[in-house]
Design an enzyme around this catalytic site. Sequence first.
Site, mmCIF file in Angstrom:
data_model
loop_
_atom_site.group_PDB
_atom_site.id
_atom_site.type_symbol
_atom_site.label_atom_id
_atom_site.label_comp_id
_atom_site.label_asym_id
_atom_site.label_seq_id
_atom_site.Cartn_x
_atom_site.Cartn_y
_atom_site.Cartn_z
ATOM 1 N N PHE A 117 0.827 -1.203 0.000
ATOM 2 C CA PHE A 117 0.000 0.000 0.000
ATOM 3 C C PHE A 117 0.868 1.261 0.000
ATOM 4 C CE2 PHE A 117 0.814 0.029 4.563
ATOM 5 C CZ PHE A 117 0.738 1.361 4.911
ATOM 6 N N LYS A 118 2.090 1.135 0.493
ATOM 7 C CA LYS A 118 2.981 2.287 0.604
ATOM 8 C C LYS A 118 3.515 2.763 -0.741
ATOM 9 C CE LYS A 118 4.090 0.815 5.256
ATOM 10 N NZ LYS A 118 5.069 0.231 6.186
ATOM 11 N N ASP A 119 3.302 1.980 -1.793
ATOM 12 C CA ASP A 119 3.748 2.418 -3.116
ATOM 13 C C ASP A 119 3.109 3.745 -3.511
ATOM 14 O OD1 ASP A 119 5.567 0.395 -3.933
ATOM 15 O OD2 ASP A 119 3.905 -0.963 -4.371
ATOM 16 N N LEU A 122 5.169 6.415 -1.643
ATOM 17 C CA LEU A 122 6.607 6.423 -1.885
ATOM 18 C C LEU A 122 6.967 6.707 -3.329
ATOM 19 C CD1 LEU A 122 7.523 3.701 0.676
ATOM 20 C CD2 LEU A 122 8.462 6.003 0.596
ATOM 21 N N THR A 152 7.809 -1.156 3.762
ATOM 22 C CA THR A 152 8.371 0.186 3.575
ATOM 23 C C THR A 152 9.670 0.129 2.782
ATOM 24 O OG1 THR A 152 7.396 1.131 5.576
ATOM 25 C CG2 THR A 152 9.372 2.195 4.734
#
Length: 366
Positions: A117-119, A122, A152
């Site tokens: 989900f952090k894509d 980031l 992450t």
Amino acid sequence: MLYEKSVTYSSTRGGQTNLDFRTVVMTGLAHDRGLFVPDTMPTVTVQELEEWKDLGYSDLAVNVIRKFVKDDQVPLAKLQDIVKRSCDAFRHEEVTPVVKVGDHYIMELFHGPTFAFKDVALQMLGNFFEYFLDTGSNGGRLAVLGATSGDTGSAAIYGLRGKHGVDCIILFPNGRVSEIQERQMTTVTDSNIHCVAVDGTFDDCQDIVKASFNNQEFRSKVHLGAVNSINWCRVLAQTTYYFWSYLQLKKANLSIDTVNYSVPTGNFGDILAGYYAKQMGLPVGKLVVATNENDILHRFFQDGKYHRYNIQHTISPSMDICVSSNFERYLYEVAGRDPVKLAKWMNDFEQTKKLTLVGEELKRAQ
């Protein structure tokens, strides 16, 4: 030329105030060990939500981010370029599509380069870093230091690989991330990417990162920057998919007034983005903190006891976190945005590993 002013930011602990977007993105963690929060919260009207409902993800995200970031920080054309290139890295044209499963709706946050989900955040952060470095920040150099429990690290590496002027150093607990995520991190051959396995837990890795940021001489010498969710840019980027999902549900079911979100939670950044979206005026109902055995947040919201326990290793290692880095931003709101009170809470917690709220403060938090 006169520009409309962007939102400014201050540390939760009061040591730095009224900083611009560029500065807080490049700085990451405040010099007093606090986290940067907006000095004012822009609002989104019902009319604006109606006007945005047929926009694609990229255009919607620009409108949301534009509430905070005006031309004095990033010209509109460049912001549109940054967001579009970030979204183009995803395998699905809707970036974070919303699908119905039984009686519930699921927002799919796994269509980015590393399936994390952090894509979303980031990819954007990497492009903001590159733009700010190319336009004069830090003399064109940045050393990004991050700690990861799995997702992450790989998402940061894929967001920063090959970026001009950026060196990315990621620390991960040896043997305690999933095999696929370790391979995602350690098989990237770009010369600006460096992975370090640490004998210990994620919190040990995070402690190294925090200690590095607290060493002002070292921090200034290497132009240290943050890629963990302590960086405000990540939280801001994540607010965009709350607006996106709400509008998708609104189009599918016009009778919906508010939307409740259940969010798997480790460092509290994802659900915090939902909280800020709600503060902006998005019709969000309940925000449900979903956790595993490392349940410091559940214990806090249940009994007011934010007490650090030893980490429990589970089948969801990305959530195996016993101190939620972003929670300080929420506690700042619970403290009535009083940096003196918040700083005392955090200093006491750092010394005793315990913070307990009761009475009206606990009710406000709940």
